[in-house]
Scaffold this motif. Structure first.
Motif, PDB file in Angstrom:
ATOM      1  N   GLU A   1       0.869  -1.181   0.000  1.00 45.63           N
ATOM      2  CA  GLU A   1       0.000   0.000   0.000  1.00 45.63           C
ATOM      3  C   GLU A   1       0.901   1.225   0.000  1.00 45.63           C
ATOM      4  OE1 GLU A   1      -3.392   2.159   2.754  1.00 45.63           O
ATOM      5  OE2 GLU A   1      -2.646   0.184   3.318  1.00 45.63           O
TER       6      GLU A   1
ATOM      7  N   ASN B   1      -1.721  -1.428  -4.098  1.00 44.12           N
ATOM      8  CA  ASN B   1      -2.934  -0.670  -3.781  1.00 44.12           C
ATOM      9  C   ASN B   1      -4.219  -1.377  -4.212  1.00 44.12           C
ATOM     10  OD1 ASN B   1      -1.518   1.393  -2.612  1.00 44.12           O
ATOM     11  ND2 ASN B   1      -1.589   2.730  -4.383  1.00 44.12           N
TER      12      ASN B   1
ATOM     13  N   ASP C   1      -6.868  -1.583  -2.449  1.00 46.19           N
ATOM     14  CA  ASP C   1      -7.904  -0.677  -1.957  1.00 46.19           C
ATOM     15  C   ASP C   1      -7.365   0.742  -2.055  1.00 46.19           C
ATOM     16  OD1 ASP C   1      -9.523  -2.858  -1.231  1.00 46.19           O
ATOM     17  OD2 ASP C   1      -8.469  -3.053   0.677  1.00 46.19           O
ATOM     18  N   LYS C   2      -8.216   1.706  -1.776  1.00 42.14           N
ATOM     19  CA  LYS C   2      -7.768   3.097  -1.799  1.00 42.14           C
ATOM     20  C   LYS C   2      -6.709   3.288  -0.704  1.00 42.14           C
ATOM     21  CE  LYS C   2      -9.301   7.831  -1.484  1.00 42.14           C
ATOM     22  NZ  LYS C   2     -10.384   8.744  -1.183  1.00 42.14           N
TER      23      LYS C   2
END
Length: 173
Positions: A89, A120, A122-123
């Motif tokens: 992330e 990434n 997810d946001k």
């Protein structure tokens, strides 16, 4: 002098209302459905495209997406090989996050261990650089809420970080 309008075209819109405008002769979809002209004009039922079947996700790298089939015919059972999924992330605020994340991804995928790397999924959180396993069992690096100039991330020795992650993954399996 301009030519005179034909009486037939002007008579139809005038019959509907007292005003005659240029747009009064225009035929709309709703007007075509209700008038007798609808028999001669074919209107589309739907402007929406037909549903498209989603494509299967393709994963690049060594040993990804292997599917073993046992048996033949319609009763075939499919089993997917077990793979370690690593999530990186990284914040999208600065390019340096992305370069470090892509370095780690390329190194892990080129390593001999069977690893799938997701960037990434997810946001991402703001000012975050985190490398962890997808199931949440282990977090390799977690730098959260960093402010500019992102000193903790820039001080990392990425070669050492990558070798530590590869060692941990090889020892775990």
């Amino acid at each position: 002098m301009a030519p005179k309008r034909k009486a037939e075209k002007a008579a139809e819109p005038a019959a509907k209302s007292g005003r005659v405008t240029r747009s009064a002769t225009r035929l709309t979809r709703s007007g075509a459905k209700s008038s007798s002209v609808a028999n001669f004009i074919e209107l589309p039922n739907s402007t929406r495209k037909s549903p498209v079947k989603p494509k299967k996700a393709e994963v690049k790298g060594k040993g990804k997406g292997k599917v073993k089939e046992e048996g033949e015919g319609s009763g075939a059972v499919k089993e997917e090989t077990a793979q370690t999924v690593v999530v990186i992330e990284h914040c999208t605020q600065c390019k340096s996050f992305k370069t470090r994340a892509s370095q780690v991804k390329e190194a892990l995928e080129s390593s001999e261990s069977d690893v799938v790397v997701k960037l990434n999924p997810d946001k991402p959180r703001r000012g975050c650089f985190e490398i962890r396993l997808e199931d949440g069992d282990k977090t390799f690096i977690s730098l959260l809420d960093m402010k500019r100039p992102f000193k903790p991330m820039k001080d990392l020795d990425m070669g050492k970080v990558i070798s530590d992650i590869i060692d941990d993954l090889s020892n775990a399996s």
